[in-house]
Design an enzyme around this catalytic site. Structure first.
Site, PDB file in Angstrom:
ATOM      1  N   HIS A 134       1.136  -1.306  -0.320  1.00  0.00           N
ATOM      2  CA  HIS A 134      -0.297  -0.155  -0.362  1.00  0.00           C
ATOM      3  C   HIS A 134       0.757   0.846   0.256  1.00  0.00           C
ATOM      4  CE1 HIS A 134       0.044   1.198   4.329  1.00  0.00           C
ATOM      5  NE2 HIS A 134       0.348  -0.713   4.736  1.00  0.00           N
ATOM      6  N   ASP A 138       6.490   1.128   6.777  1.00  0.00           N
ATOM      7  CA  ASP A 138       4.855   0.815   6.700  1.00  0.00           C
ATOM      8  C   ASP A 138       3.692   1.864   5.217  1.00  0.00           C
ATOM      9  OD1 ASP A 138       1.934  -0.578   6.972  1.00  0.00           O
ATOM     10  OD2 ASP A 138       1.697   0.632   8.609  1.00  0.00           O
ATOM     11  N   GLU A 156      -5.069   2.453   5.376  1.00  0.00           N
ATOM     12  CA  GLU A 156      -4.604   2.732   6.106  1.00  0.00           C
ATOM     13  C   GLU A 156      -6.352   3.435   6.586  1.00  0.00           C
ATOM     14  OE1 GLU A 156      -2.169   2.010   8.879  1.00  0.00           O
ATOM     15  OE2 GLU A 156      -0.865   2.033   7.894  1.00  0.00           O
ATOM     16  N   HIS A 162       3.599   3.049  12.973  1.00  0.00           N
ATOM     17  CA  HIS A 162       2.721   4.036  12.892  1.00  0.00           C
ATOM     18  C   HIS A 162       2.870   5.128  14.599  1.00  0.00           C
ATOM     19  CE1 HIS A 162      -1.181   2.115  11.953  1.00  0.00           C
ATOM     20  NE2 HIS A 162      -0.101   1.167  10.364  1.00  0.00           N
TER      21      HIS A 162
END
Length: 409
Positions: free
Chosen positions: A110, A139, A174, A381
């Protein structure tokens, strides 16, 4: 015990084809050499991507990341399709590469991150003590890079023993979107196996199961009144919401790995007025699909117990990604991956995760799925998110060889 879910006939047929090969103790020398050679350029590409803000919904940054990835994939011979998504304020990418074999392999990563605009300028890509830092570095920009460079390695080998490799780049992982979810489900159905390029776990692991996600919403209607002159004439929606949070927050089940955590609360806008409305939202995670049904019913049942008379309380549960269960098919994929990593004298940890991901959608339609093939990292995150520099080459090797072995079906 692994979690199980009903399998389609297609998936059952595919599962029979995933024989676990025997591995020598020696690595594939040319794949290993190429993976090591690509370490530096892979980090350069990672730096380019990390230094672009691409938080969910930030169209300009997502377009930049997409254009870079698409350019790399076009050079590898991929055919590109962009799927517009107004909810994501961007487009998803479906890149396809045809081969000469039988296996259809889906790679997923992603492009969006959880970080707001300006984060890249505040915390640009840098390397310190063997770790690369920056927003989205592991991420999932590290996953995009791992995928691209594994494919470069295979091209160098002239390897085309697959029927098709599809690289799906999601612009809204997300936050999720209906278009992305449907795209992933439909694409996964047309493939024999999915390798999701979410980050490798901090202990150098893959992810074999994930919890599903949902959002619990509690809405309270009360009655406004002057907080100083006549508070007794009001019905305090904020107080009732607080009461509901305390009691509904106990609906998790540790034994079943179900959690409910209230994270967003809104009530009132003036300190001298008893608030007549309040809203509270909770993050809900569950490893078992039926737990979402249980939570939904219990929200209604428990919320009937009110603290403030004459307030109105309503609850709802908005379901997100389903759980990704561990299955016999995913266990076979694990065995293949362990054998490959063993060629490098390394061993993968095999883990579960409370975080939901696109892999759940692939697994949910019956396609054998394994997750965590991106670059190894941690502190996901958070502003301290990092990627392990020394994991770059081994992870490129692992993904390259995984595609090769799965192509033998």
């Amino acid at each position: 015990m692994p979690f199980t879910f009903p399998r389609t006939l297609l998936a059952a047929t595919l599962a029979l084809s995933f024989a676990v090969p025997a591995y020598s103790a020696e690595p594939h020398k040319q794949i290993q050499a190429d993976a090591e050679q690509y370490k530096a350029p892979a980090l350069k590409l990672l730096e380019r991507l990390v230094n672009i803000d691409s938080g969910s919904g930030y169209g300009p940054g997502l377009t930049q990341v997409s254009d870079i990835a698409v350019d790399e994939l076009k050079q590898l011979g991929f055919t590109i399709e962009r799927v517009p998504d107004a909810t994501a304020n961007s487009s998803h990418v479906i890149a396809t590469l045809k081969g000469n074999g039988k296996a259809k392999i889906l790679l997923m990563a992603h492009m969006d991150t959880v970080f707001k605009e300006g984060s890249a300028a505040e915390r640009p890509f840098h390397i310190k003590d063997g770790r690369a830092y920056g927003p989205g570095v592991m991420d999932d920009k590290g996953g995009i890079v791992a995928g691209i460079y594994a494919l470069k390695v295979l091209k160098n080998q002239g390897f085309k023993d697959y029927a098709q490799i599809t690289f799906l780049l999601d612009a809204s992982e997300e936050t999720g979107s209906d278009i992305a979810s449907e795209l992933i489900r439909n694409t996964a159905k047309a493939h024999d196996v999915t390798l999701n390029l979410e980050p490798g776990r901090p202990a150098d692991g893959l992810v074999v199961w994930r919890k599903g996600s949902a959002t619990a919403v509690v809405e309270v209607k009360g009655k406004a009144a002057h907080a100083g002159v006549a508070p007794e004439l009001g019905r305090n929606a904020a107080m009732e919401a607080a009461h509901q949070i305390l009691q509904l927050g106990k609906l998790g089940d540790e034994d079943k790995k179900t959690t409910i955590n209230f994270t967003v609360i809104n009530a009132g806008d003036r300190t001298n007025v008893i608030p007549d409305q309040a809203t509270a939202k909770a993050d809900v995670r569950a490893a078992l699909p039926e737990e979402f049904d249980r939570i939904e019913k219990d929200l209604v049942r428990v919320s009937a117990n009110k603290l403030i008379p004459e307030t109105e309380v309503t609850t709802s549960l908005k379901r997100g990604l389903p759980p990704m269960p561990q299955t016999p098919e995913s266990d076979k994929l694990v065995a293949i991956a362990q054998g490959i990593y063993g060629e490098l004298g390394k061993k993968l940890t095999i883990e579960g995760s409370g975080g939901a991901a696109d892999a759940s959608l692939s697994a949910g339609v019956g396609t054998p799925t394994l997750d965590g093939f991106g670059i190894v990292g941690g502190n996901i995150h958070t502003p301290q998110e990092y990627a392990e520099v020394e994991s770059v080459a081994p992870r490129i090797y692992l993904l390259s060889r995984m595609i090769m072995e799965l192509s033998k079906r």
